[in-house]
Design a protein around this motif. Structure first.
Motif, PDB file in Angstrom:
ATOM      1  N   VAL A   1       0.843  -1.206   0.000  1.00  0.00           N
ATOM      2  CA  VAL A   1       0.000   0.000   0.000  1.00  0.00           C
ATOM      3  C   VAL A   1       0.875   1.251   0.000  1.00  0.00           C
TER       4      VAL A   1
ATOM      5  N   ILE B   1      -0.337   2.893  -5.036  1.00  0.00           N
ATOM      6  CA  ILE B   1      -1.526   3.731  -5.197  1.00  0.00           C
ATOM      7  C   ILE B   1      -1.506   4.434  -6.547  1.00  0.00           C
TER       8      ILE B   1
ATOM      9  N   GLY C   1      -2.087   2.257  -9.719  1.00  0.00           N
ATOM     10  CA  GLY C   1      -3.363   1.577  -9.807  1.00  0.00           C
ATOM     11  C   GLY C   1      -3.310   0.110  -9.433  1.00  0.00           C
TER      12      GLY C   1
ATOM     13  N   LEU D   1      -3.031  -1.266  -6.433  1.00  0.00           N
ATOM     14  CA  LEU D   1      -3.869  -1.580  -5.269  1.00  0.00           C
ATOM     15  C   LEU D   1      -5.319  -1.775  -5.696  1.00  0.00           C
ATOM     16  N   GLN D   2      -5.846  -0.858  -6.511  1.00  0.00           N
ATOM     17  CA  GLN D   2      -7.236  -0.975  -6.932  1.00  0.00           C
ATOM     18  C   GLN D   2      -7.455  -2.230  -7.765  1.00  0.00           C
TER      19      GLN D   2
ATOM     20  N   ILE E   1      -7.422  -5.312  -5.419  1.00  0.00           N
ATOM     21  CA  ILE E   1      -8.644  -5.434  -4.620  1.00  0.00           C
ATOM     22  C   ILE E   1      -9.805  -5.914  -5.487  1.00  0.00           C
ATOM     23  N   ASP E   2      -9.946  -5.335  -6.677  1.00  0.00           N
ATOM     24  CA  ASP E   2     -11.057  -5.712  -7.549  1.00  0.00           C
ATOM     25  C   ASP E   2     -10.979  -7.190  -7.939  1.00  0.00           C
TER      26      ASP E   2
ATOM     27  N   THR F   1      -1.296  -5.722   5.050  1.00  0.00           N
ATOM     28  CA  THR F   1      -0.801  -4.673   4.164  1.00  0.00           C
ATOM     29  C   THR F   1       0.504  -4.134   4.747  1.00  0.00           C
TER      30      THR F   1
ATOM     31  N   PRO G   1      -8.616   0.906  -0.588  1.00  0.00           N
ATOM     32  CA  PRO G   1      -8.165   1.978  -1.484  1.00  0.00           C
ATOM     33  C   PRO G   1      -8.367   3.370  -0.887  1.00  0.00           C
ATOM     34  N   GLU G   2      -9.460   3.543  -0.194  1.00  0.00           N
ATOM     35  CA  GLU G   2      -9.728   4.854   0.396  1.00  0.00           C
ATOM     36  C   GLU G   2      -8.830   5.117   1.600  1.00  0.00           C
TER      37      GLU G   2
ATOM     38  N   LYS H   1      -5.366   6.226   0.227  1.00  0.00           N
ATOM     39  CA  LYS H   1      -5.405   7.051  -0.973  1.00  0.00           C
ATOM     40  C   LYS H   1      -4.370   8.167  -0.954  1.00  0.00           C
TER      41      LYS H   1
ATOM     42  N   SER I   1      -2.664   0.098 -15.734  1.00  0.00           N
ATOM     43  CA  SER I   1      -3.908  -0.616 -15.469  1.00  0.00           C
ATOM     44  C   SER I   1      -4.735  -0.823 -16.732  1.00  0.00           C
TER      45      SER I   1
END
Length: 1009
Positions: A392, A397, A400, A402-403, A406-407, A428, A483-484, A487, A602
């Motif tokens: 993290v 970040i 992209g 991390l996003q 997670i997805d 993390t 992610p938040e 961020k 990404s």
């Protein structure tokens, strides 16, 4: 010799003719000797007889013999009252009491030409006839040969006069197991070309014993006459033919999808193997997915334990032999006789097969899975466990990663192996380590931070690892929040070593899979690495130092993880140097995999990462696995390749093993000569399924042994051979430098081609004149079909991404390719070695379409794992000469898929593929194929889907414009053109010329496409 010409042989002074009426199926009455190996290759269906050790010298080419020309000394003449001259050594009969009519001449033993007892190539002492079949001899000319004395009086046979059934697991004997007409001996089997079987071998009666009488020789169906000056010593001229081996029933063999050998047969002797220079080995992928959907049969022995050999512990398989009416069985690995357990007993039928063989998959299939009883468990099967270690830091970040991570995890949760028993945990890290309490009784996940990196501990000893089904809502909440939460982070550091130690504390009691997602070089805590990348040494002799680990932490940690049944999958995304060579030790020694996405984008790499992570999480896994591969006595293993660690002498420890996991082996002769008709390989993978069952996946193949060099060359499996050669060269390059790896590849290819040419010439030129030899050499210029692609593949490996010289391949990228190669299956190594290129703008009417009717599937069709069969276009040669500015071409290298577009490509092609009228001013990195599209776009997408289905890596589509920045990368794969680095500055035709000079006899080797 001209047709119709006749020759005769006069008896030398002092040599008595054989007894009157003496006949032989190996030659005419009173006829000459002929080399046995030539005879056997000429006439594979005749019987073979053995002889005691010989004393005559072999000739210069190692086949046959010539009689010594020196006359006997006076002492020898006194010992030999018959006055024999010019044919015997000084003390040949020093202890002989035979009369002149029954003296034995004992030729010298030849290492290259042995009988079935490993002794001389002669039929027996003093036999006056050659080894030539009397049934069918074509184009055979026999020159004059010094006559030898006849057999001793009262010479008798040890053969039975009754026909015997010899049907066994390797197929039927010729003529239904009956004797050949007029020979008085049973027909030979594959083992007849080697040393004898032991008396306990049930291969058939009379192996290693002489026939009732030597059979007769006929030339072109007639009995020839002979003439030659007295005392002339010449060698028979017999044209060499392919040795006909007893075929093994292919229905019994393991599918090559699971185990693929480098050769289809094995040389019968160590000396022959060394002469041919071919690497003998196998590529094993025990859990490979079968695109045809054929499931591996599961066998449960119930009350009785798994049937295994008491001596070598091999598992029962289709190549064992049942005897004594089914009460005992003979191991095909070590020849040990084993008792059949009472619950497994079944009588034999008239064909010496078990009456219940139709109900026994383990006796009919080379691939089978046994249900393991309790004694195969050290502890009860554990629930599948996944711990995700996620970077993290700022790099994760901003890129992209991390996003995307997670997805993909959220999408894959429902398909994780082992549901509903699956356990999961999350960690993390940046400059500190964050733990998460996911207990299902909580309303929201709890985060706990540990900043002491060198003394990591669990803030909550329990609840770090939870049941996925019970805590699903809490897990979803955490994934949505991550992610938040990070961020705005500005921390560039990564304490991955501490995070690995933390994950180990969480899962050490249960084992499982550790998934690490890392976006930068580890810079803090245990396992911190320093920047050691140096572009100045790329392409030099020091470059290989960058391919070796720089910190022992990860190698030691891998050993610790292995002891607790923990495997690692490593996902690397760094835009800068990451030291892949060091970090890849974690998956290499724990049975995992390394995934690499340099300069992650990404939009471009997202689909690749998502598909590969989803496959790694959802495919069927083998947990707490160990593997062992066995081979027939007389052979031994020398090398293993793959992601594993040894536990003991030859047990491969594999905490996690998937359908894509592969290991390879290399083996050599341990004995001078093999005494078996086939060499059997058996791999056994003991593992726990995701449902908690202990299973044993067993794959078995049988490779016939042969004394025919031609048989070995014609049986080469080029794809498997190149796979093993590439893995050997990687190990050499890592230790000694890239130039050493390239040299190993070229040297081995040259040696194999040279050995083939020498074998072909030696077998065909014997006795011919100089002009005839030249004509024959011109006919021997082409390699057999099995070897035709070996030189081309070798050249492609020299110029490929893994071994390519120069400074265009970064050290991280090369280290990734080396990690990939170590466990690469054949389906991926084929395009990785020689990429596949197809023309898009000239597709045939059927190319790229899904074939519906099973009977319409051609040899070019590719079966995808969803069952679709896609017709592929014709493959093209890898040269810039095939490219045109008005064309579009697809190139698949097993890792990426390139779509090259010429400057003048038709507008309709651009519209079909991208929905644009022109590519002027367009960034190709942002181009994507249309999701729907017209017929051309659908067919192109099908071709790409077929390319991806053949290997475990989801190839990224890279759009390349003529003259664009990626074109130099595309041209690296055009291996038939000259490359711009030392050691690769030759085209395909120039490489063939080099090979011609080095192998001295190769005139034309052809090309692939």
């Amino acid at each position: 010799m001209p047709a119709g010409a006749s020759t005769s042989v006069h008896t030398a002074p002092g040599l008595n003719p054989p007894p009157s009426g003496y006949t032989s199926n190996y030659g005419p009455p009173n006829g000459p000797y002929v080399d046995k190996q030539q005879w056997h290759l000429q006439h594979p269906n005749n019987s073979i007889v053995n002889a005691p050790p010989s004393s005559y010298p072999v000739n210069e080419n190692g086949s046959g013999y010539t009689l010594p020309k020196a006359p006997l000394s006076s002492q020898a003449s006194q010992m030999n009252p018959g006055g024999t001259q010019g044919a015997y050594r000084k003390n040949q009969f020093a202890q002989s009491n035979f009369s002149d009519s029954n003296r034995y001449a004992r030729p010298i033993r030849s290492e290259h030409n042995r009988g079935t007892d490993g002794l001389s190539e002669m039929t027996r002492p003093n036999a006056p006839t050659p080894y030539v079949n009397g049934d069918h001899v074509s184009n055979l000319s026999v020159q004059s040969v010094q006559q030898m004395p006849g057999p001793p009086p009262n010479y008798s046979s040890q053969f039975s006069d009754k026909p015997t059934s010899t049907r066994g697991p390797f197929g039927h004997m010729p003529n239904g197991g009956h004797y050949l007409k007029g020979s008085g001996a049973p027909p030979p089997r594959v083992a007849d070309v080697g040393p004898p079987m032991s008396p306990g071998n049930q291969g058939g009666p009379g192996i290693g014993r002489p026939p009732t009488q030597p059979p007769q020789m006929h030339v072109n169906g007639q009995q020839p006459s002979f003439s030659a000056p007295v005392g002339t010593l010449v060698q028979p001229n017999i044209s060499m033919q392919t040795h006909q081996m007893e075929p093994i029933d292919e229905n019994l063999q393991c599918d090559p999808l699971y185990m693929a050998p480098t050769t289809g047969v094995v040389p019968v002797s160590e000396s022959m193997s060394k002469k041919l220079k071919i690497t003998m080995g196998a590529v094993v992928q025990p859990l490979a997915e079968n695109p045809n959907g054929n499931a591996v049969p599961v066998v449960n022995f119930g009350a009785s334990s798994v049937i295994r050999c008491k001596e070598c512990r091999a598992y029962i398989n289709p190549f064992v032999k049942f005897i004594e009416n089914g009460r005992r069985w003979k191991c095909n690995m070590c020849s040990t006789l084993n008792n059949v357990p009472k619950p497994y007993y079944c009588h034999l039928d008239s064909n010496n097969q078990r009456a219940d063989i139709a109900e026994r998959p383990e006796l009919r299939k080379g691939q089978v899975e046994f249900v393991a009883p309790g004694e195969y468990m050290v502890r009860p099967p554990q629930a599948p466990c996944f711990v995700f270690i996620i970077d993290v830091s700022m790099n994760a970040i901003q890129s992209g990663v991390l996003q995307s991570t997670i997805d993909t995890i959220k999408t894959s949760l429902d398909s994780l192996s082992g549901n509903p028993r699956t356990q999961v945990g999350f960690i993390t890290f940046d400059k500190v380590v964050q733990f998460y309490n996911l207990k299902h009784t909580l309303n929201a996940p709890q985060m706990m931070v540990v900043s002491d990196l060198n003394d990591i501990f669990l803030p909550v000893p329990e609840d770090m690892l939870v049941n996925l089904l019970e805590s699903r809502s809490i897990i979803n909440a955490l994934l949505d929040a991550l992610p938040e939460m990070f961020k705005g982070t500005q921390c560039p550091h990564a304490a991955v070593g501490a995070a690995i130690n933390a994950a180990f504390l969480i899962m050490s009691h249960i084992g499982g899979k550790m998934c690490i997602f890392q976006c930068s070089l580890p810079s803090m805590g245990p396992g911190a690495l320093t920047m050691r990348d140096n572009p100045k040494i790329l392409g030099t002799e020091q470059e290989h130092t960058l391919l070796s680990p720089s910190n022992p932490f990860y190698r030691k940690k891998a050993t610790e993880l292995l002891k607790h049944q923990i495997g690692v999958d490593l996902f690397l995304f760094s835009r800068d140097y990451t030291d892949v060579a060091t970090l890849s030790n974690l998956p290499k020694f724990t049975g995992g995999s390394t995934y690499y996405y340099p300069a992650y984008d990404s939009r471009r790499d997202g689909p690749k990462f998502s598909n590969e992570l989803q496959r790694a999480l959802s495919q069927e896994m083998a947990w707490e696995a160990v593997a062992r591969i066995r081979i027939t006595n007389g052979m031994r293993f020398t090398n293993f390749f793959g992601n594993y660690q040894f536990r003991g002498k030859d047990l491969l420890a594999l905490p996690n093993f998937s359908a894509d996991s592969t290991f390879s082996c290399e083996f050599v002769h341990e004995q001078q000569n093999l005494n078996t008709e086939a060499v059997c390989l058996q791999s056994a993978l003991l593992y726990t399924t995701s449902q908690g069952e202990r299973r044993i996946r067993v794959n078995t193949i049988a490779l016939p042994t042969t004394s025919s060099e031609a048989d070995v060359f014609q049986s080469i499996k080029s794809d498997a051979l190149c796979n093993v050669m590439m893995k050997k060269a990687c190990e050499c390059a890592r230790q000694n430098g890239l130039s050493s790896g390239r040299s190993m590849l070229q040297t081995e290819c040259t040696a194999i081609v040279r050995a083939h040419q020498a074998s072909s010439v030696n077998n065909s030129l014997n006795g011919y004149s100089g002009i005839q030899q030249h004509q024959i050499k011109s006919q021997l210029s082409d390699l057999p079909e099995a070897m035709a692609l070996l030189p081309l593949n070798t050249m492609a490996m020299l110029k490929g991404l893994a071994f390519r010289g120069g400074n265009t391949i970064r050290s991280d990228e090369r280290a990734y390719y080396f990690a990939l190669i170590s466990s690469m299956p054949i389906s991926q190594s084929v395009p990785f070695i020689y990429p596949r290129m197809y023309s898009v703008h000239t597709l045939s009417a059927s190319a790229g379409k899904v074939v519906i009717a099973e009977d319409a599937i051609s040899s070019r069709a590719v079966r995808c794992y969803n069952g679709d069969a896609i017709e592929m276009p014709e493959q093209m040669g890898l040269t810039a000469e095939r490219l045109t500015s008005d064309g579009a071409f697809i190139l698949d290298n097993g890792v990426d898929i390139f779509l090259w577009l010429g400057r003048a490509v038709p507008e309709e092609v651009v519209v079909s593929l991208f929905g644009l009228k022109t590519l002027e001013g367009i960034d190709c990195n942002q181009l994507r194929l249309e999701t729907g599209g017209d017929d051309l776009c659908i067919r192109v997408r099908n071709i790409i889907r077929a390319c991806r289905s053949r290997n475990p890596i989801f190839g990224t589509i890279r759009i390349v414009q003529e003259g664009g920045p990626l074109e130099s990368r595309f041209f690296m794969h055009l291996v038939e053109d000259r490359a711009n680095f030392s050691g690769g500055t030759f085209s395909y035709s120039e490489f063939m010329n080099i090979l011609q000079r080095q192998s001295s006899g190769v005139h034309s080797l052809g090309r692939r496409y």
